[in-house]
Design a protein around this motif. Structure first.
Motif, PDB file in Angstrom:
ATOM      1  N   GLU A 209      13.159 101.300  45.238  1.00 14.74           N
ATOM      2  CA  GLU A 209      13.604 100.104  45.950  1.00 14.74           C
ATOM      3  C   GLU A 209      13.668  98.872  45.068  1.00 14.74           C
ATOM      4  O   GLU A 209      14.193  97.842  45.502  1.00 14.74           O
ATOM      5  N   ASN A 210      13.128  98.973  43.844  1.00 13.17           N
ATOM      6  CA  ASN A 210      13.191  97.809  42.970  1.00 13.17           C
ATOM      7  C   ASN A 210      13.486  98.243  41.539  1.00 13.17           C
ATOM      8  O   ASN A 210      13.356  99.425  41.185  1.00 13.17           O
ATOM      9  N   THR A 211      13.889  97.268  40.725  1.00 17.85           N
ATOM     10  CA  THR A 211      14.339  97.561  39.359  1.00 17.85           C
ATOM     11  C   THR A 211      13.205  98.109  38.499  1.00 17.85           C
ATOM     12  O   THR A 211      13.438  98.952  37.627  1.00 17.85           O
ATOM     13  N   GLU A 212      11.983  97.647  38.754  1.00 14.25           N
ATOM     14  CA  GLU A 212      10.820  98.084  37.963  1.00 14.25           C
ATOM     15  C   GLU A 212      10.567  99.572  38.147  1.00 14.25           C
ATOM     16  O   GLU A 212      10.439 100.329  37.184  1.00 14.25           O
TER      17      GLU A 212
ATOM     18  N   PHE B  20      21.067 105.171  34.924  1.00 11.91           N
ATOM     19  CA  PHE B  20      19.657 105.559  34.999  1.00 11.91           C
ATOM     20  C   PHE B  20      19.616 107.059  35.268  1.00 11.91           C
ATOM     21  O   PHE B  20      20.078 107.529  36.311  1.00 11.91           O
ATOM     22  N   LEU B  21      19.067 107.790  34.303  1.00 15.53           N
ATOM     23  CA  LEU B  21      19.134 109.247  34.353  1.00 15.53           C
ATOM     24  C   LEU B  21      17.747 109.854  34.240  1.00 15.53           C
ATOM     25  O   LEU B  21      16.832 109.249  33.678  1.00 15.53           O
TER      26      LEU B  21
ATOM     27  N   SER C 191      20.154  92.231  40.594  1.00 14.71           N
ATOM     28  CA  SER C 191      18.824  92.181  39.957  1.00 14.71           C
ATOM     29  C   SER C 191      18.769  93.083  38.725  1.00 14.71           C
ATOM     30  O   SER C 191      18.105  92.739  37.738  1.00 14.71           O
ATOM     31  N   ILE C 192      19.487  94.200  38.740  1.00  9.85           N
ATOM     32  CA  ILE C 192      19.524  95.091  37.578  1.00  9.85           C
ATOM     33  C   ILE C 192      20.252  94.404  36.418  1.00  9.85           C
ATOM     34  O   ILE C 192      19.790  94.442  35.267  1.00  9.85           O
TER      35      ILE C 192
ATOM     36  N   ALA D 198      10.904 105.160  36.283  1.00 13.29           N
ATOM     37  CA  ALA D 198      11.155 106.556  36.658  1.00 13.29           C
ATOM     38  C   ALA D 198      12.186 107.226  35.750  1.00 13.29           C
ATOM     39  O   ALA D 198      12.102 108.433  35.501  1.00 13.29           O
ATOM     40  N   ALA D 199      13.123 106.438  35.239  1.00 14.00           N
ATOM     41  CA  ALA D 199      14.207 107.024  34.437  1.00 14.00           C
ATOM     42  C   ALA D 199      13.696 107.565  33.105  1.00 14.00           C
ATOM     43  O   ALA D 199      12.879 106.929  32.442  1.00 14.00           O
ATOM     44  N   ASP D 200      14.184 108.750  32.724  1.00  6.93           N
ATOM     45  CA  ASP D 200      13.878 109.307  31.398  1.00  6.93           C
ATOM     46  C   ASP D 200      14.838 108.734  30.362  1.00  6.93           C
ATOM     47  O   ASP D 200      14.522 108.655  29.179  1.00  6.93           O
TER      48      ASP D 200
END
Lengths: 189, 194
Positions: free
Chosen positions: B45-48, B144-145, B182-183, B53-55
């Motif tokens: 839900e947020n950019t952080e 974001f992958l 925001s991103i 989470a993204a690898d």
């Protein structure tokens, strides 16, 4: 007098339509399965449910949706007909995907096609993906919540359009249907 | 006389059949209808949270058009070949790596997008998971992958896991717009590409 009556009628119609649209805000229109004719949801479980070890989890998810005497009754069948939902457990390559539904209807030639969410469905195919739930370390409670969420979709419940405590919220949770979900479910069916 | 009449009828019938087939093939079979499939997925839900989470976080451009991309359709064995899942393999040219857990990355990678085309009797269905919008042809994106557990990279967070840096794609609702803004703000220095 006549003008007053007309204005009153218009106001009544607007109010009625407003109530109608609010009641169905987070549900898709149309019917599915044998809900309208028999007040039941018939389902057939693929062998993958047992082979992946999800029998108890699906049983818990069904119980989650039977929160009152007015709630839908789920009926397990050994052979699927046109109006039987099909439930599966499997694997997917789409990262983070916990589950999905595929609603179906028959076209004019009697062939199965994918239905729009707001159309009348003959039945719904429900999938949950074990490998992604493993990869993201979901607990048993979260997996049951995921299945409950997908079964909610098979009952034509959408994701909430406003901020709510709801099992139908997008994402991983460990809850069952809330008071809001019950209200949406009862207003739909 | 009789033969000529029957030949006429046969010819008319054949032409009518061809006409009907043509109308069906070009008007119905080859038509494309978009269907959004409702699904449940690990959502950020947020950019952080998304960034953590993204690898792999990259700036990259699509290398093949939507029609050139490999479309995968999986079917249920016991359901007469009806589809059960679909996804698309898209080639991406990496312009910049912002975050990577993989030390060895080629200049061009293949990623999984959660959409696909399924041919049904009443036309081709463009299946989109949670209203996911396919990456546009020859556009620059912030992606974001995450490894999907099979050593392949897949877009995460559906629509909120890919951000067009070149042109304004129609943003479906306020939630997407807020996330996009925001991103872009968070990565405004990193997304600059020569």
């Amino acid at each position: 007098m006549k003008l007053k009556s007309i204005i009153s009628m218009v106001i009544m119609v607007v109010i009625t339509l407003s109530i109608y649209s609010v009641s169905y805000a987070d549900c898709w229109s149309g019917t599915t399965n044998k809900v309208n004719s028999e007040g039941k949801i018939y389902f057939w479980k693929d062998s993958s449910i047992e082979s992946y070890g999800y029998s108890a989890k699906f049983t818990s998810a069904i119980s989650n949706w039977q929160f009152s005497v007015d709630a839908m009754s789920f009926s397990n069948v050994t052979s699927a007909d046109d109006y039987t939902d099909r439930w599966y457990v499997g694997d997917t390559v789409i990262s983070g995907l916990g589950g999905q539904i595929i609603p179906r209807k028959k076209n004019w030639l009697g062939l199965w096609v994918t239905a729009d969410l707001d159309e009348d469905w003959s039945h719904c195919k429900v999938y949950v993906y074990d490998n992604q739930m493993d990869y993201y370390n979901l607990t048993t409670l979260e997996r049951v919540s995921n299945i409950t969420h997908e079964l909610g979709h098979s009952l034509k419940l959408d994701h909430p359009s406003t901020t709510q405590i709801s099992v139908m919220n997008q994402g991983i949770q460990d809850i069952g249907p809330s008071a809001y979900d019950e209200q949406e479910y009862l207003s739909k069916w | 006389m009789k033969l000529r009449k029957s030949t006429k009828i046969l010819s008319i019938g054949l032409v009518a059949l061809l006409f009907i087939f043509g109308v069906y093939y070009f008007g119905i079979y080859n038509s494309v209808k978009e269907i959004s499939i409702d699904c449940n997925y690990v959502a950020y839900e947020n950019t952080e949270d998304l960034s953590n989470a993204a690898d792999l976080i990259i700036v990259g451009s699509t290398k093949n058009t939507i029609n050139e991309r490999k479309n995968i359709v999986l079917t249920d064995d016991n359901d007469n070949g009806f589809w059960s899942q679909t996804y698309t393999l898209t080639n991406i040219e990496i312009k910049k790596i912002i975050k990577s857990i993989d030390k060895k990355l080629d200049e061009e990678i293949q990623i999984i997008e959660p959409f696909g085309f399924v041919q049904e009797f009443d036309g081709k269905k463009l299946i989109k998971y949670d209203d996911y919008e396919p990456l546009s042809d020859n556009q620059l994106y912030l992606l974001f992958l995450k490894d999907n557990g099979y050593g392949e990279y897949s877009i995460i967070n559906m629509q909120n896991g890919r951000f067009n840096l070149q042109s304004k794609e129609p943003l479906k609702n306020e939630k997407y717009k807020e996330f996009y803004d925001s991103i872009i703000k968070k990565y405004e220095n990193e997304i600059k590409v020569d």
